[in-house]
Structures are given as structure tokens and as C-alpha cells.
Design a protein around this motif. Structure first.
Motif: not given
Length: 131
Positions: A107, A110-113
Motif C-alpha cells: 500500500r 503504491n501510494r508513493r508510486r
């Protein structure tokens, strides 16, 4: 902050087909390893979180790679939890590798790419990671 976007990292990983993985406690030696990998054509390198002061060494190593070998995509491996991943991402990790799937780390990345590559052994683990 990562120097490369997620898609560029995945594309380079696929193109090169090989990712050298290492840890060394001596910064000068670690820098020489990165230079040798770069000279040998490796453009994606994984430093592992396996020894004392690994985070400190990684921070210096990524600054070295960005300055001396800007084409090198340096990431971190052996990450087992999200807080540790966050520390390395804050120090410039371009990707994160884990020996097992950790939902919180997935997670966060994904949030930080940031590309995240978890170790998965079963179809269920693969399905959870894909979700």
C-alpha cells in the motif's frame, strides 16, 4: 524521493533481465560495486537491508549513484515492513523488494508510486499481492 518513475523502473527491469543484488558495510566498497555493475552494463541494482547501518550506507550510496552514474536505478531489498520501506523511500529508493508479501508495504509503495516486488510462493499470495 525516487529519481525514476515506476513505469521506467519496470521497463528497465524487463529490458536488462538481470538485477545484481548486494550488501556491503563499507561505503567505498559499495560505491566500487555500483561502479563495476554500471561498467558491466547493469542498470538496475538492488542493495539489501541486511547489515548494521544499511540505511546510512544506502543514503550515501544513492547520492553517489545519482552523481556518478545517473542512469543507474538503485533500489532496496530485504524489506519486511512498511516503516522500513518508508525510511528507504525517503532516502531515494527507486524500488522495494521483500522476501514475502506485506500488505502495508504494498500500500505504501503504491501510494508513493514506487515499484514493489514481494516474494510470493502460493497462488493465494500472488492473488493478494495483485489486489
Amino acid at each position: 524521493m525516487a529519481a525514476f518513475n515506476r513505469l521506467a523502473v519496470y521497463q528497465q527491469m524487463e529490458a536488462i533481465g538481470m538485477i545484481p543484488v548486494f550488501y556491503h558495510q563499507d561505503l567505498k566498497t559499495a560505491c566500487r560495486i555500483v561502479s563495476a555493475c554500471a561498467a558491466g552494463g547493469a542498470s538496475v541494482i538492488e542493495f539489501t537491508n541486511r547489515g548494521d547501518f544499511a540505511l546510512d550506507i544506502f543514503g550515501e550510496l544513492i547520492r553517489f549513484a545519482n552523481r556518478e552514474h545517473p542512469q543507474i536505478i538503485l533500489g532496496i531489498g530485504s524489506i519486511v515492513d512498511a516503516p522500513t520501506a518508508a525510511l528507504y523511500i525517503a532516502n531515494g529508493a527507486n524500488f522495494v523488494v521483500s522476501p514475502a508479501f506485506d500488505e502495508a508495504t504494498a500500500r505504501l509503495c503504491n501510494r508513493r508510486r514506487i515499484p514493489y516486488s514481494p516474494g510470493c510462493a502460493t497462488v493465494t499470495e500472488i492473488q493478494r499481492a495483485d489486489e
